[in-house]
Scaffold this active site. Structure first.
Site, PDB file in Angstrom:
ATOM      1  N   ASP A   5       0.860  -1.180   0.000  1.00 39.83           N
ATOM      2  CA  ASP A   5       0.000   0.000   0.000  1.00 39.83           C
ATOM      3  C   ASP A   5       0.898   1.232   0.000  1.00 39.83           C
ATOM      4  O   ASP A   5       2.130   1.131   0.072  1.00 39.83           O
ATOM      5  CB  ASP A   5      -0.952  -0.050   1.219  1.00 39.83           C
TER       6      ASP A   5
HETATM    7  C1  GLC Z   1      -4.646   3.982  -0.107  1.00 40.25           C
HETATM    8  C2  GLC Z   1      -5.472   2.793   0.321  1.00 40.25           C
HETATM    9  C3  GLC Z   1      -5.526   1.700  -0.691  1.00 40.25           C
HETATM   10  C4  GLC Z   1      -5.408   2.280  -2.080  1.00 40.25           C
HETATM   11  C5  GLC Z   1      -4.024   2.882  -2.210  1.00 40.25           C
HETATM   12  C6  GLC Z   1      -3.851   3.552  -3.580  1.00 40.25           C
HETATM   13  O1  GLC Z   1      -3.937   4.485   0.979  1.00 40.25           O
HETATM   14  O2  GLC Z   1      -5.157   2.189   1.560  1.00 40.25           O
HETATM   15  O3  GLC Z   1      -6.781   1.015  -0.492  1.00 40.25           O
HETATM   16  O4  GLC Z   1      -5.593   1.257  -3.050  1.00 40.25           O
HETATM   17  O5  GLC Z   1      -3.759   3.830  -1.202  1.00 40.25           O
HETATM   18  O6  GLC Z   1      -4.762   4.589  -3.718  1.00 40.25           O
END
Ligand code: GLC
Length: 728
Positions: A253
């Site tokens: 993430d």
């Molecule tokens: C965010 C979220 C994740 C998302 C990623 C990209 O912080 O936790 O669900 O896919 O970043 O946007």
């Protein structure tokens, strides 16, 4: 060239860059951020950006194609990834609402629609479905889930993966693992669940997504039993790859690599890179630990280039599969006009709007109705729309991707569309603000604007009916939006009291991304309809539901509490050694609260219709189930009302005695049935050994001989029950 051929041609720097994902802003030749911007924070160079393997947050195909073809000489085409969670530009209801349809087929259709729209603008991968198992409504990200039941979550996980990928959009299932159980419902907080609970409740939906063909997995921010997922070799390599056989891409993430330092499990970026590589994390999102450290780690013998090659090959193989490595690949040869025409034919079409509207109608949950609904189109001549959600397009939901609030159908619009001859007027009454505790000030007291409140009350008293919109905004739920109070704000409670006093023909229409405490609406309003954050066609769907063009059929997939203090609240509880005797009587030394109810206001599976259904004659084909065989549970259901309706008949099972404690009931089947007034049908469910299995104390998946109860009805509180035995 093939993936393997390209790999052979890559330097170690190329490989580290291929495993790194940056934000679209860093690529876009038109607004390349200067070195003083995030690039300096990331410690990267233009070469790093030019060599990176994928980009995130792209909005618009021309930008993508320009980058692929443009200034940045990407030797290897990028993968473009975005969070297409519940729609790309045509936004359908949030996943927690979609779960309430109990209709995986509809879910799949909506995901396929989203994929068509995302592919039309050059997106390759969606960071969806989010299949985190949830029980705590204080956590804002419950809106992205399909709720508190593992059986249902697995069905919706499969439906979304199949839907997205049926149109060529790669599905990246997230957040592995158990992100939905943060302590205190506080986002990003530590998760500590036993292996037993992890396997019983938290892991199955990820496995269902992978079994459905999800090509990517995203690890979660949280620590799980002491180890953050990005560094959790036992979880990612051990379970996801070695035990489940997943050989697709694992992506972190956002900045989660570097956050290992904040977690206190890595002292620097090099250790972050080391731990992530050992855990077999392939792509690093929005940080540059791999770029900065892989070379040293290999030189120091801490990791091998083979490990790096395995990761790079997984990325290249996906690109190969998508045709990005074909020598004939060209992002686009279309002219700008052709691109626009292509998009127009695939995005926000009437067909897509109709599907989003159907989803919004089917996901709405009728919580209360004393007969006020459905309203009569002919006799209602004036409608007062009141409240902070009545005249706004900000009803799309927290993860609205490319959704445009201005293209959403507002409640006022929907009512005017449906009632061309009625007078539809709007008054806000109060704002949707909630008290914020900030670092510099205590709770900011929410003040009601008396003039605006009076205007709303006057409008209510001079209209035939009132559509009173209450709830939480789409920006007060979702990531980073944990709450410690699930009640309506004080101003909204005041508005409800005054408006309903001014006109009893008041229906509360609740907008929310999570279970809220709705005790006031239950007490005061004659009817209450939960519409969640319904998406682009919300206004039309709500008008159709209120005036009976559509009949509510949604069923809750999360328990709605009577007080926030009940969280985490879920239906599949254990009886304990001292079960509560009576929810209304304080009896000491029982599994209960001394200052309030233990029961939900609205239970899992609950939802009313404009008609009524009667269940009768629950029976079994046999009272003994022999292993390897099956028996049939049958029940008669009758529409005892005066209009057609759709009921979700739910089957729950209880294991009365086992080697470990077993829930008081668990959903093991459901069937949707549409009956005309007076119509009666027999519904059958096949009962087999598989649905009786659970993890025993040795973490073996077993079904044990003994007595079971079957419950069948319209929600998890149903009482109609029969017993059978499982015998070897
Ligand atoms: C965010 C979220 C994740 C998302 C990623 C990209 O912080 O936790 O669900 O896919 O970043 O946007």
């Amino acid at each position: 060239m093939t993936a393997k051929q390209i790999l052979k041609s890559m330097t170690l720097e190329d490989k580290a860059r291929q495993l790194t994902q940056f934000n679209s802003l860093l690529y876009n030749p038109n607004n390349m951020m200067t070195i003083t911007g995030p690039k300096s924070d990331l410690g990267i160079t233009d070469e790093d950006i030019e060599g990176s393997g994928s980009g995130i947050y792209y909005y618009g195909d021309d930008e993508i194609h320009r980058v692929q073809n443009g200034k940045l000489t990407h030797k290897i085409p990028l993968l473009f990834m975005v969070d297409i969670i519940h729609g790309s530009e045509t936004i359908y209801p949030i996943p927690l609402a979609m779960g309430a349809t109990f209709d995986p087929t509809l879910m799949k259709e909506c995901a396929a629609m989203a994929a068509r729209e995302a592919k039309a603008i050059g997106i390759d991968v969606t960071f969806a479905p989010m299949v985190d198992f949830v029980r705590d409504a204080r956590w804002g990200r419950v809106m992205e889930s399909t709720g508190e039941d593992v059986y249902l979550n697995c069905l919706f996980a499969k439906a979304q993966v199949e839907g997205f990928q049926s149109e060529g959009l790669v599905s990246c299932v997230k957040h592995f693992a158990a992100y939905g159980a943060p302590e205190g419902g506080v986002d990003y907080n530590a998760v500590d669940v036993s292996e037993w609970t992890l396997r019983e409740k938290y892991l199955p939906a990820y496995k269902a997504a992978i079994d459905a063909g999800a090509k990517m997995v995203m690890t979660s921010f949280n620590s799980l039993n002491g180890v953050p997922s990005v560094a959790n070799k036992r979880l990612v390599k051990g379970i996801l790859r070695d035990e489940w056989g997943f050989d697709g891409i694992v992506i972190s993430d956002y900045n989660a690599f570097r956050e290992l330092i904040s977690h206190g499990v890595a002292k620097d970026e090099k250790e972050c890179a080391y731990k992530a590589m050992q855990a077999t994390i392939d792509i690093e999102m929005l940080s540059a630990c791999y770029i900065h450290s892989l070379k040293d780690l290999i030189r120091e013998g801490k990791i091998t280039e083979t490990q790096v090659d395995e990761a790079v090959l997984r990325v290249l193989k996906l690109k190969e599969e998508l045709g990005l490595l074909d020598k004939t690949y060209t992002p686009t040869t279309k002219t700008k006009e052709e691109i626009e025409a292509y998009k127009k034919s695939r995005i926000l079409t009437e067909e897509h709007r109709a599907l989003a509207r159907k989803a919004a109608e089917k996901s709405a949950v009728l919580l209360k109705n004393d007969g006020l609904l459905p309203l009569d189109k002919e006799s209602v001549k004036s409608v007062a729309v009141i409240g902070p959600f009545g005249d706004t397009g900000e009803i799309l939901g927290a993860w609205r991707a490319f959704g445009d609030n201005d293209k959403a159908v507002k409640v006022t619009d929907g009512l005017k569309n449906l009632l061309p001859n009625a007078v539809v007027r709007y008054a806000k009454g109060v704002d949707a603000d909630i008290p914020y505790v900030t670092a510099t000030e205590l709770d900011k007291p929410l003040r009601v604007n008396e003039a605006e409140l009076d205007e709303a009350v006057r409008l209510a008293s001079s209209s035939d009916v009132v559509v009173l919109t209450l709830g939480e905004t789409q920006n007060d739920v979702g990531e980073g939006n944990s709450k410690q109070n699930l009640e309506l704000s004080e101003p909204q409670k005041i508005l409800l009291e005054k408006v309903a006093a001014a006109n009893p023909n008041t229906v509360a229409v609740i907008f929310s991304g999570r279970p809220l405490v709705l005790t006031e609406a239950e007490r005061i309003a004659r009817a209450s309809l939960l519409v969640w954050h319904p998406g682009t066609e919300g206004g039309n769907a709500i008008a159709n539901l209120l005036f009976g063009e559509a009949t509510p059929q949604g069923k809750l997939t999360m328990s709605f509490p009577k007080s926030t203090g009940q969280c985490p609240l879920h239906y599949d509880t254990f009886q304990t050694g001292r079960p509560q005797q009576d929810d209304n009587v304080r009896i000491g030394c029982t599994a209960s609260y001394i200052d309030g109810s233990r029961l939900p206001l609205y239970p899992f599976g609950y939802g009313l219709s404009y008609t009524t259904f009667a269940y009768d004659k629950l029976r079994l084909s046999e009272s003994v189930l022999h292993r390897g065989k099956s028996i049939v549970a049958s029940i008669d259901i009758k529409n005892t009302g005066n209009r057609e309706g759709t009921e979700t008949v739910q089957l729950y099972v209880r294991d009365l005695y086992a080697s470990v404690v077993r829930p008081v009931r668990e959903l093991k089947g459901f069937k949707k049935v549409t009956l005309s007034a007076g119509e009666e049908k027999t519904i059958e469910f096949e009962i087999d050994e598989e649905m009786l299995k659970f993890y025993n104390a040795d973490l073996e998946r077993v079904a044990e001989d003994g007595d079971f109860e079957i419950y069948v009805g319209g929600d998890s509180g149903c009482k109609t029950c029969v017993r059978f035995r499982l015998e070897s």
